[in-house]
Structure formats: C-alpha cells, structure tokens
Design a protein around this motif. Structure first.
Motif, PDB file in Angstrom:
ATOM      1  N   GLY A 436      35.544   8.894  -2.533  1.00 54.30           N
ATOM      2  CA  GLY A 436      34.284   9.476  -2.092  1.00 54.30           C
ATOM      3  C   GLY A 436      33.290   9.805  -3.170  1.00 54.30           C
ATOM      4  N   GLY A 437      33.588   9.519  -4.428  1.00 55.04           N
ATOM      5  CA  GLY A 437      32.637   9.786  -5.494  1.00 55.04           C
ATOM      6  C   GLY A 437      31.439   8.845  -5.447  1.00 55.04           C
ATOM      7  N   ILE A 438      30.276   9.348  -5.808  1.00 54.67           N
ATOM      8  CA  ILE A 438      29.060   8.512  -5.788  1.00 54.67           C
ATOM      9  C   ILE A 438      28.311   8.567  -7.117  1.00 54.67           C
ATOM     10  N   SER A 439      28.913   9.149  -8.144  1.00 52.44           N
ATOM     11  CA  SER A 439      28.225   9.287  -9.430  1.00 52.44           C
ATOM     12  C   SER A 439      27.958   7.941 -10.096  1.00 52.44           C
ATOM     13  N   HIS A 440      28.667   6.900  -9.670  1.00 49.13           N
ATOM     14  CA  HIS A 440      28.464   5.572 -10.244  1.00 49.13           C
ATOM     15  C   HIS A 440      27.232   4.875  -9.668  1.00 49.13           C
ATOM     16  N   LEU A 441      26.648   5.438  -8.602  1.00 50.18           N
ATOM     17  CA  LEU A 441      25.485   4.837  -7.958  1.00 50.18           C
ATOM     18  C   LEU A 441      24.204   5.338  -8.616  1.00 50.18           C
ATOM     19  N   ASP A 442      23.101   4.600  -8.425  1.00 53.57           N
ATOM     20  CA  ASP A 442      21.819   5.060  -8.980  1.00 53.57           C
ATOM     21  C   ASP A 442      21.366   6.308  -8.224  1.00 53.57           C
ATOM     22  N   SER A 443      20.488   7.082  -8.834  1.00 55.29           N
ATOM     23  CA  SER A 443      20.095   8.390  -8.290  1.00 55.29           C
ATOM     24  C   SER A 443      19.456   8.278  -6.920  1.00 55.29           C
ATOM     25  N   GLU A 444      18.707   7.228  -6.678  1.00 56.49           N
ATOM     26  CA  GLU A 444      18.058   7.063  -5.371  1.00 56.49           C
ATOM     27  C   GLU A 444      19.100   6.903  -4.261  1.00 56.49           C
ATOM     28  N   GLU A 445      20.127   6.083  -4.516  1.00 54.66           N
ATOM     29  CA  GLU A 445      21.167   5.874  -3.520  1.00 54.66           C
ATOM     30  C   GLU A 445      22.004   7.147  -3.347  1.00 54.66           C
ATOM     31  N   GLN A 446      22.255   7.872  -4.428  1.00 52.08           N
ATOM     32  CA  GLN A 446      22.986   9.134  -4.323  1.00 52.08           C
ATOM     33  C   GLN A 446      22.237  10.126  -3.437  1.00 52.08           C
ATOM     34  N   ASN A 447      20.926  10.237  -3.656  1.00 52.54           N
ATOM     35  CA  ASN A 447      20.124  11.168  -2.865  1.00 52.54           C
ATOM     36  C   ASN A 447      20.087  10.757  -1.390  1.00 52.54           C
ATOM     37  N   ARG A 448      20.046   9.461  -1.137  1.00 53.49           N
ATOM     38  CA  ARG A 448      20.029   8.983   0.254  1.00 53.49           C
ATOM     39  C   ARG A 448      21.321   9.378   0.959  1.00 53.49           C
ATOM     40  N   ILE A 449      22.445   9.172   0.280  1.00 53.45           N
ATOM     41  CA  ILE A 449      23.741   9.492   0.874  1.00 53.45           C
ATOM     42  C   ILE A 449      23.877  10.996   1.092  1.00 53.45           C
ATOM     43  N   LYS A 450      23.443  11.791   0.113  1.00 55.64           N
ATOM     44  CA  LYS A 450      23.562  13.246   0.226  1.00 55.64           C
ATOM     45  C   LYS A 450      22.716  13.807   1.360  1.00 55.64           C
ATOM     46  N   SER A 451      21.581  13.183   1.634  1.00 57.22           N
ATOM     47  CA  SER A 451      20.683  13.677   2.680  1.00 57.22           C
ATOM     48  C   SER A 451      21.004  13.111   4.058  1.00 57.22           C
ATOM     49  N   SER A 452      21.905  12.158   4.113  1.00 50.29           N
ATOM     50  CA  SER A 452      22.256  11.531   5.391  1.00 50.29           C
ATOM     51  C   SER A 452      22.934  12.540   6.321  1.00 50.29           C
ATOM     52  N   GLN A 453      22.567  12.493   7.600  1.00 48.72           N
ATOM     53  CA  GLN A 453      23.156  13.390   8.590  1.00 48.72           C
ATOM     54  C   GLN A 453      24.143  12.684   9.516  1.00 48.72           C
ATOM     55  N   ARG A 454      24.313  11.381   9.334  1.00 43.41           N
ATOM     56  CA  ARG A 454      25.253  10.619  10.158  1.00 43.41           C
ATOM     57  C   ARG A 454      25.577   9.312   9.439  1.00 43.41           C
ATOM     58  N   VAL A 455      26.850   9.047   9.252  1.00 39.64           N
ATOM     59  CA  VAL A 455      27.251   7.775   8.642  1.00 39.64           C
ATOM     60  C   VAL A 455      26.910   6.648   9.605  1.00 39.64           C
ATOM     61  N   LYS A 456      26.156   5.685   9.102  1.00 41.94           N
ATOM     62  CA  LYS A 456      25.756   4.568   9.947  1.00 41.94           C
ATOM     63  C   LYS A 456      26.939   3.625  10.187  1.00 41.94           C
ATOM     64  N   SER A 457      26.884   2.925  11.299  1.00 45.64           N
ATOM     65  CA  SER A 457      27.913   1.935  11.612  1.00 45.64           C
ATOM     66  C   SER A 457      27.994   0.916  10.480  1.00 45.64           C
ATOM     67  N   HIS A 458      29.202   0.528  10.100  1.00 42.04           N
ATOM     68  CA  HIS A 458      29.363  -0.315   8.916  1.00 42.04           C
ATOM     69  C   HIS A 458      30.608  -1.177   9.046  1.00 42.04           C
ATOM     70  N   PHE A 459      30.714  -2.140   8.140  1.00 40.03           N
ATOM     71  CA  PHE A 459      31.902  -2.988   8.065  1.00 40.03           C
ATOM     72  C   PHE A 459      32.890  -2.371   7.074  1.00 40.03           C
ATOM     73  N   CYS A 460      34.123  -2.846   7.137  1.00 37.64           N
ATOM     74  CA  CYS A 460      35.144  -2.407   6.203  1.00 37.64           C
ATOM     75  C   CYS A 460      34.884  -3.067   4.830  1.00 37.64           C
ATOM     76  N   CYS A 461      35.136  -2.431   3.689  1.00 36.72           N
ATOM     77  CA  CYS A 461      35.952  -1.232   3.653  1.00 36.72           C
ATOM     78  C   CYS A 461      35.388  -0.202   2.656  1.00 36.72           C
ATOM     79  N   GLU A 462      34.606  -0.644   1.677  1.00 35.34           N
ATOM     80  CA  GLU A 462      34.208   0.245   0.588  1.00 35.34           C
ATOM     81  C   GLU A 462      32.770   0.700   0.747  1.00 35.34           C
ATOM     82  N   ASN A 463      32.454   1.256   1.901  1.00 36.11           N
ATOM     83  CA  ASN A 463      31.126   1.802   2.153  1.00 36.11           C
ATOM     84  C   ASN A 463      31.025   3.174   1.490  1.00 36.11           C
ATOM     85  N   SER A 464      30.150   3.315   0.535  1.00 36.88           N
ATOM     86  CA  SER A 464      30.080   4.543  -0.265  1.00 36.88           C
ATOM     87  C   SER A 464      29.720   5.759   0.570  1.00 36.88           C
TER      88      SER A 464
END
Length: 611
Positions: A436-464
């Motif tokens: 579940g770590g996201i420090s390897h991602l760029d800051s924009e993607e980190q902020n998007r994930i942190k502000s998300s209120q619902r995990v979007k539907s996705h494929f398997c397996c390594e969705n950050s």
C-alpha cells in the motif's frame, strides 16, 4: 438465564505455546513431510529400477497419447500417456509415434491456449502447451529419456501458495475434485494412488509452511516439486523426465470467483459451485486435520427470554496490517449487547488447524476484508459472516467471501460494513508498494490517491490506489458494527427457521438437481360412440417425485397423425378425457412428462391411440 455479566470476552491468544505442545506439533508436521518424501523416494526409486520401468521406456518409444474432456479452456481436462518434460528448455514434449492417440484436442490448440496448469482462467502464466516431436528424435539419440515417473500424476502450478484464499480456492479445492473426476484415489488396486507434481517456481516461505499441509492432505501418495524432477540432472545435457500417466487441467467446478485479469473482479459467470460441493471439501479437510466433523450442521443455539442468541462470536484479529484499532472495545460491546462470548482470534499466532477448528464452531465470524475470511468456508449452516471494509473500499466491488457464503446450499447469512469516515483511518504511504505504499509515485498521483473517496473499478493486480486503501488500519464505529452484527444474526435465524422446515433427507443429501423420472404405464382409450369424441389418457406418476420439492404437474402433448402441430396441456390429474380437436376415426400420437416446480422430466415414449 445467563446474565450479561456472564458473557465474557475471551482473547484467543497464542503468543507462547507450551514447549511440549510446540515440540509435538513440530514433530507431527515434520513427520508428515518426511513420510511424503519417503513415499515419493521409495516409489520413484523402486519403479525406475525395476523391469516395469524398462517397459515404460519402451512405451515412450511408441509415442505419447492424450485424451481430453471439455470443450473450452475453462472446462478442459486431459489425461496424458508418456508426456515428457525437457529439462534444458523447461517445456513439455509430446512424441508422435506408432501408438499415439489424440482425442478431444481442439484444432485451434493455441487460441488462446490448450490447457491451464492452474484453475485460474485468463492468466497467461498459467497456460500449458506442449511441443510436438516425432518419436524418431529419441531413436536418433539427440535426446535421452533419463527417467520415467511411473504411476499416476496430477501436474499443476500453484497460484499463490502464501495466501489462504488462493491456496483453497485456486489449488486445493480444484485438486480435490480433480482426483474425484479422474478416480485417481483408489483402494485395493495393485497400482493405486497418485502424486501431485508442482511445476511452478514459487519458493516455500516460512509463513506459508502451515498452508502446505492443505496440499499434503490431497497428496497422500507424494508431493513432487519442480526441483525434485530435475534433481541430479545436468542442465547442459538434453535429458527428459517422462510421465507414464499424467492429468493436466484442474477441475474448476468448485471455483466461484475471478480476480480481474480480463475484467474487474467478481463472481465467475455461470459457476456451478454450491454449498453442497464446498461442504464436501470442508468435511474432507476437517477429517484430515483431526477436527471433529459432524453431519448435523445447523448451529446450536440458546433460547433465552424467547430470543435466539448466538452461541459464540469469532473476531479475526490481524497484527501486521488492516488492523481493527479498537477491536477490544468492539468485542466488549458485542459481548454485552448480544449476551454471548467473543473470541478475539490472533490468526498470525494460530496454526491453520486451530483457525479451522475455531471457525467451525462459530455462530458469527467477523473480520476485515482479506484472505483469512476464506475460513468462512468452514462455517456451519445457520451461521453468519460480517465483513468489514476500510475507508473508500466499496464492498459491492470486492465480493469473494460474500459470493462464497451465498452459494446455493451454503446457508450462511452475510452482511458488510464500510468505514465512511476518513478520520477513522490510518494510511501507510511509506510502506513498500506491495503493502500500500505510494511514496514511489510522483506527487500529483500521490495527492490524487490520498484525496480519493472511492477506489475505482480496476483490473488485477497492482493498482496503487487499491493497495493504498486496502492496507489501511481502521477505528470502526462500534455501534454501527454491532448493529450490523445483529442484522447478520437475524439473517442467520431466518436461515435456521427455513432449515428446520426442510426434511432432513432433502437438506443434507441434495448436492445437485434431482429431475423427475419418466411417467410410467401411459394408456389411452377412446369414447367414439358419443357426439363429442374423447381421448382418455392415464399414467402413473414419476416414481422419484417424493424426493423432489414443489408442486407436481403433468405436461401432455397430443398430435393428430400427419398433422404439423400439436396441442399441449398442463394438468395435475393422472387421468383425463381430452375432447379439444379430437375427431372420430383418427389416430393420435401422445407424449406425457412430469413437471415438478420448474424441473421438467423426460417425455414418455410416444403412444399411438386410435378412436
């Protein structure tokens, strides 16, 4: 009456096992492993140093054969004779010779693949193919058959041997039914039994050793790893290890869930799995783990103040991730308000045998979404499962355990709870990416994930985003969860009431659909001397209808000879005079069948009637 004060919270903690018990369990485990290895070694050395091995080598020189069942990648399973494994190139070889037979092999063998080495459909690393060669290659001496593995084998790949859900759902459960499908387990035959051959590259980690016992109980005649096959064989030489008899293609009948390789994860479409199938496997596991297995599976309950109370509640506790941070408060509230015992089960500190035994006697199982909820497979009928979800993880999108307990015949109530308060969650952005770590991602993607209120539907397996949210720790809203526990238990009570209404024969011995048999003794006579002619038909009911619940009807088709259409009737009587479209001096063809509920039986043989 049991007072609230008598309902206590029992912490199921195993931080330190008594030394004697630890030694005994270790000896038992090692003893099983040594026994399996000894059986394999004895069987391999005994067979390959005997005259039967020379006959087997002669058989290889006559060619390989394959016999397949099933018409798709999901349903296909094949049995091979003289299939060989080429060590140098890590591939299987099929030799075409004078005695070769290929039955049931599709013309388009590579569209997308011929067979799966795993029960997981749609994952290209699990596909099985073989290379075709003429048997003359062996005669020329360019390749050498170094060893022939005698007897029966199941060749497969483990999907994820460190994860309880994957071990049960993807490997051991399909293996159990593959053995039954091909009748590999037997008694009293001279050449009896089979060995499991694991051709994956997974390393056996310390934390997965307990799970390996599940493989061992479906491999009583030996468990062979890839390194065992190539042991003491030179990788520089072109040598082969051949199998006298091998099954490839696990039986996928009992599987119920797909993990999102071709579409977002969800229940397998048109799955044939059922509670009856699952309970057969659960009973097999309990028996082999030495856990008391009772045929009667309705949860025992206490009747207090005219209200049914759950016998006990098991709350699964994690110590590494996905923590319930206020689990003690939750357990105390459940115990107080439902007047029952609550076991906080620290699953990382318990053996698999202990986990199964505990859950098998639970009235309600509660846990955070994760592989440990595969233990719900061992819940008894009339119990309940409450699944908890961290913030922003929608329960409706991740349903392997909901799907399991809601299979026909499982008879387990289900409820879920989602954390909707972001203030009640602790995230771990600095963890490794796989946790579940996201420090390897760029800051924009980190902020998007942190502000998300619902995990979007996705494929398997390594969705950050998914990993970031699922590995959160959670302070649950205690009263909300207790309310869902009560709701789940009300669902369990409803199931228990329904089970009591069903005849024991039909509730415990109904693994599949029982169709009505043919009606018997269909007879006809005519009333031709009246103004309105009639065709009088009578028959005996289906003799097995007493074992089929539902209203009994009979469908009658009457066709005038040489006519293009027919008249169809549905009635409950077993004798009736038909007058519609019935004529003097005519011949009629008649068919009759039973219809019970929505189940249609076979038609009786056609009957010719004359007026």
């Amino acid at each position: 009456m049991i007072s609230t004060s008598m309902a206590v919270v029992n912490s199921y903690r195993h931080r330190t096992l008594p030394v004697i018990l630890c030694v005994l369990l270790t000896a038992l485990y090692l003893g099983i492993d040594v026994e399996h290895k000894a059986k394999y070694k004895q069987g391999r050395e005994g067979a390959n140093n005997s005259s039967s091995s020379k006959l087997a080598l002669t058989s290889v020189l006559q060619g390989s054969s394959v016999f397949c069942q099933g018409d798709s990648l999901r349903t296909r399973s094949c049995r091979f004779k003289n299939l060989c494994y080429r060590v140098k190139t890590n591939e299987f070889i099929f030799f075409h010779g004078s005695e070769t037979v290929t039955a049931g092999v599709p013309k388009q063998r590579f569209d997308p693949a011929f067979l799966d080495l795993s029960s997981v459909v749609g994952h290209n690393t699990q596909h099985f193919e073989y290379t075709d060669l003429p048997v003359s290659v062996l005669e020329e001496g360019t390749m050498e058959v170094r060893r022939v593995e005698m007897g029966r084998h199941i060749i497969f790949k483990r999907f994820n041997p460190g994860n309880l859900m994957h071990v049960i759902h993807d490997d051991v459960l399909p293996l159990y039914f593959t053995v039954r499908q091909h009748q590999l387990d037997c008694e009293g035959e001279k050449r009896c039994g089979y060995r499991l051959v694991m051709v994956d590259d997974h390393q056996d980690l310390k934390e997965s050793q307990d799970l390996s016992r599940l493989y061992q109980i479906v491999a009583p005649y030996g468990l062979v790893k890839k390194e065992d096959l190539i042991h003491q064989l030179s990788m520089s030489m072109d040598v082969l290890v051949c199998f006298e008899d091998a099954v490839i293609g696990l039986n996928k009948l009992p599987t119920w869930y797909q993990y999102g390789f071709n579409c977002p994860q969800g229940p397998i479409e048109d799955s044939e799995s059922s509670g009856w199938i699952i309970r057969q496997f659960a009973g097999f596991v309990k028996k082999n783990f030495g856990i008391e297995y009772r045929r009667e599976e309705v949860v025992a309950t206490l009747y207090l103040k005219g209200t049914i109370k759950p016998r006990n509640v098991v709350l699964l506790s994690r110590s590494m991730n996905r923590l319930i941070l206020n689990e003690n408060d939750l357990a105390a509230s459940i115990s107080s308000q439902l007047e029952t015992h609550v076991h906080i089960a620290e699953i990382e500190m318990m053996s698999l045998q202990e986990q199964i035994a505990l859950v098998s006697n639970a009235s309600i199982l509660i846990g955070m979404h994760g592989s440990s909820l595969a233990l719900a497979l061992f819940l008894q009928q009339g119990s309940a499962l409450l699944e908890l979800f961290p913030y922003a993880v929608p329960a409706a999108d991740y349903t392997p355990y909901k799907t399991l307990v809601e299979l026909p015949g499982m008879n387990v109530a289900y409820q879920s709870w989602e954390n909707t308060n972001e203030d009640n969650t602790i995230t771990h952005p600095d963890y490794p990416a796989t946790f579940g770590g996201i420090s390897h991602l760029d800051s924009e993607e980190q902020n998007r994930i942190k502000s998300s209120q619902r995990v979007k539907s996705h494929f398997c397996c390594e969705n950050s985003e998914w990993l970031y949210r699922i590995y959160q720790d959670t302070f649950v809203e205690v009263q909300d969860v207790v309310r869902m526990v009560k709701k789940a238990w009300q669902g369990a009570i409803h199931i228990q009431d329904n089970l009591r209404k069903v005849e024991p024969l039909k509730s415990s011995h109904a693994p599949g659909v029982i169709f009505p048999s043919k009606v018997k003794n269909v007879t006809c006579s005519g009333r031709s001397n009246e103004e309105e002619p009639a065709l009088v038909l009578s028959w005996n009911p289906s003799w097995n209808q007493q074992y089929i619940p539902g209203d009994v009807w009979y469908e009658v088709w009457i066709q005038r000879e040489n006519a293009e259409d027919y008249d169809a009737y549905k009635l409950q009587a077993t004798e009736f005079a038909f007058t519609h479209n019935i004529k003097h001096n005519s011949r009629y063809i008649v068919w009759v069948r039973s219809v019970i509920g929505d189940l249609e039986g076979p038609f009786s043989g056609s009957l010719i009637c004359e007026l």
